[in-house]
Motif scaffolding. Sequence first.
Motif, PDB file in Angstrom:
ATOM      1  N   ALA A  25       0.833  -1.206   0.000  1.00 57.00           N
ATOM      2  CA  ALA A  25       0.000   0.000   0.000  1.00 57.00           C
ATOM      3  C   ALA A  25       0.871   1.260   0.000  1.00 57.00           C
ATOM      4  N   TRP A  26       1.939   1.241   0.741  1.00 58.48           N
ATOM      5  CA  TRP A  26       2.810   2.413   0.920  1.00 58.48           C
ATOM      6  C   TRP A  26       3.430   2.870  -0.402  1.00 58.48           C
ATOM      7  N   LEU A  70       0.933   9.245  -5.575  1.00 58.60           N
ATOM      8  CA  LEU A  70      -0.350   9.948  -5.452  1.00 58.60           C
ATOM      9  C   LEU A  70      -0.113  11.410  -5.074  1.00 58.60           C
ATOM     10  N   ILE A  71       0.862  11.637  -4.183  1.00 53.49           N
ATOM     11  CA  ILE A  71       1.171  13.012  -3.767  1.00 53.49           C
ATOM     12  C   ILE A  71       1.722  13.800  -4.961  1.00 53.49           C
ATOM     13  N   LEU A  72       2.663  13.186  -5.672  1.00 55.84           N
ATOM     14  CA  LEU A  72       3.331  13.874  -6.780  1.00 55.84           C
ATOM     15  C   LEU A  72       2.357  14.219  -7.906  1.00 55.84           C
ATOM     16  N   PHE A  73       1.505  13.265  -8.233  1.00 53.96           N
ATOM     17  CA  PHE A  73       0.590  13.504  -9.357  1.00 53.96           C
ATOM     18  C   PHE A  73      -0.752  14.088  -8.902  1.00 53.96           C
ATOM     19  N   GLY A  74      -0.812  14.438  -7.605  1.00 52.08           N
ATOM     20  CA  GLY A  74      -2.054  14.990  -7.069  1.00 52.08           C
ATOM     21  C   GLY A  74      -2.494  16.249  -7.798  1.00 52.08           C
ATOM     22  N   ASP A  90       3.535  10.452 -17.456  1.00 54.02           N
ATOM     23  CA  ASP A  90       2.216  10.659 -16.843  1.00 54.02           C
ATOM     24  C   ASP A  90       2.023   9.621 -15.731  1.00 54.02           C
ATOM     25  N   TYR A  91       0.941   9.761 -14.988  1.00 57.77           N
ATOM     26  CA  TYR A  91       0.720   8.918 -13.809  1.00 57.77           C
ATOM     27  C   TYR A  91       0.730   7.421 -14.141  1.00 57.77           C
ATOM     28  N   PRO A  92      -0.046   6.960 -15.150  1.00 62.50           N
ATOM     29  CA  PRO A  92      -0.059   5.505 -15.407  1.00 62.50           C
ATOM     30  C   PRO A  92       1.307   4.979 -15.844  1.00 62.50           C
ATOM     31  N   SER A  93       2.051   5.751 -16.629  1.00 61.53           N
ATOM     32  CA  SER A  93       3.383   5.298 -17.063  1.00 61.53           C
ATOM     33  C   SER A  93       4.337   5.223 -15.870  1.00 61.53           C
ATOM     34  N   ALA A  94       4.252   6.216 -14.978  1.00 60.49           N
ATOM     35  CA  ALA A  94       5.094   6.194 -13.770  1.00 60.49           C
ATOM     36  C   ALA A  94       4.729   4.992 -12.902  1.00 60.49           C
ATOM     37  N   LEU A  95       3.445   4.595 -12.972  1.00 62.25           N
ATOM     38  CA  LEU A  95       3.019   3.410 -12.202  1.00 62.25           C
ATOM     39  C   LEU A  95       3.751   2.150 -12.668  1.00 62.25           C
ATOM     40  N   VAL A  96       4.035   2.098 -13.989  1.00 58.92           N
ATOM     41  CA  VAL A  96       4.760   0.919 -14.515  1.00 58.92           C
ATOM     42  C   VAL A  96       6.163   0.856 -13.894  1.00 58.92           C
TER      43      VAL A  96
END
Lengths: 345, 263
Positions: free
Chosen positions: B40-41, B47-51, B60-66
């Motif tokens: 979870a952490w 989330l903070i950065l792309f808030g 973008d957020y989804p690419s950074a998620l990868v």
Amino acid sequence: MITATALRKEFQVSRRPPGLRAALASLLHRRTETVVAVDEVSFSIAEGERVGFLGPNGAGKTTTLKMLAGLLHPTRGQAEVGGFVPHRRERGFLCAITLVMGQKQQLIWDLPPSETFAMNRAIFDVPVREYKDALDELVTLLSLAPVLDKPTRQLSLGERMRCELAAALIHRPKVLFLDEPTIGLDVEMQLAIREFIRSYNQRHRATVMLTSHYMDDVVALCPRVIVIDGGKLLHDGDLRTLIKAKDPDKRVSCLVPRAVAEPDVMPQVAARLAGLGEVTLEGARLRLRLPESRLAEVIGILLSELRVSDLSIEDPPLEDVMRAMFRKPAASQEPARDASAEARE
Amino acid sequence: MTGERTLRVLAAQLRASVMTAMQYRANFLVSGLVALYWVAWNFLPLLILFGDRQMVAGWDYPSALVVVGYFVILRAVLEGIITPSFEDAISRIRNGSFDYVLLKPLDAMLLVSACKVEPWKALELLAGLGIFVHAFLELGRPPTPGAVALGVVMLLSGVVAMYSLWLAAVSLSFWAVRLDNLMYLLSAIFDVGRWPISVFRGAVRVVFTVVIPVAIMTTFPAMALLGRGDARTATGAIGGSALMLLGSRLLWRRAIAAYTSAS
């Protein structure tokens, strides 16, 4: 089976004086010196022999065993075990030997010993049938059945040592290097392990090289001893010959039954034997140390004149012989330390 | 035959690790909770950065998620296998029981590399895969089969690079004896792997690409999976990892030869 030719091992050991200042200084600059742990040692051991490897602490026994087991690279000289050069650590070599160290453990601490055995089976690639035979034999000879499934951490020292032996022998090695296998064990357990080593040696014609501070282990198991001190070989040969050469006197012990009722008779007994040997009195027990040439005469006196009972004649204890061999002048008594341990500080 | 034996030993080590983990029930359950917590952490910094922004350093957020997905998977491998095994090895070198490793007829490097496994870390491994699924759902398109294949190869190359660095640290322990802190330092540096490498500038970026190649571990594999990979980067990453493994292996062999064995 085992050959050492001018085997030598040197370690670089760091030295620093005690105290905080020296500790700080050693962070920047460390003084090192070369310590010779094993110095040109040569010997040869035939297949199936049981050899005691003796010497005081820091003599170089463990370092030699580690070189023969392939753990340490010799600085100079050659070692050969079963046709292999140990430090190359070839598979055939590692499958043919084992090293048991009384002060180190390979058993998985949190799991029962049976799990370590299974792990070693996988590592040594022992076929299932052979593994079962070996395990059955070890379980019987070492009485392991009640402890096989108890977590190692709950085993007593003796139980653990027996399991360590089993773990080291599950692949049925032909050469056993045993470094203090009975250390810290009670007399009964020492006897059990001694008997096991003898039995394993006879069943598998295994070669055994044993170090032990318990001279009873050596006397009971090893017809031949190799003695080293300060890294140098002092003696290699028959145990009895060594004892005779170093201390030829016999030890006689007996009880004087008259002394139980008349304690003051003992000084008279001592006076009668004066000049024939070294006499020691302990209550009604009489102890004598005398040359073998006087034995018949003294035994005659003891039996016919003093009517002693419980008579025994023995060679000097090996401990005494070793103590005499390793006694050094006070000035040369360097604190004995294992150089390999120092080398890592 | 050797490969088969190696697999059997690895399976035996895994079995022993799982059994050890289950030996202490309370610790086993707490480890599970800790694993869930870390899963979870991992989302929080992102989330903070792309808030309040759409793009960060071209991501973008989804690419950074990868990238985070790769980071979570690699950290699971690191903390699940590499760190516990190598910490155990360092402790064995210190107390001398490493002797028993060298007495075994199997490559000592292999024997120590997976001797301790944290089974709960498998949860984080699954979480990493879950993050990929979530990221591509957000992107609204699945990765192409070619991108998946390259992504897998790059993941393996990242694992090899990471393993090599830690192996070098363990090898140095043969001389220094106590070097646990170097592993902690590497772990701290590895933490930057949760960010795409383009977040960093100048010398820092060079360090994290070439010297301590965190980029090889997470950013480059993520680019491959997103279909942004190129042959030059992939070849460089794979070649770099192979070189690192070779270097570490040589260092390890020298370390074994210098082993002095504690008494």
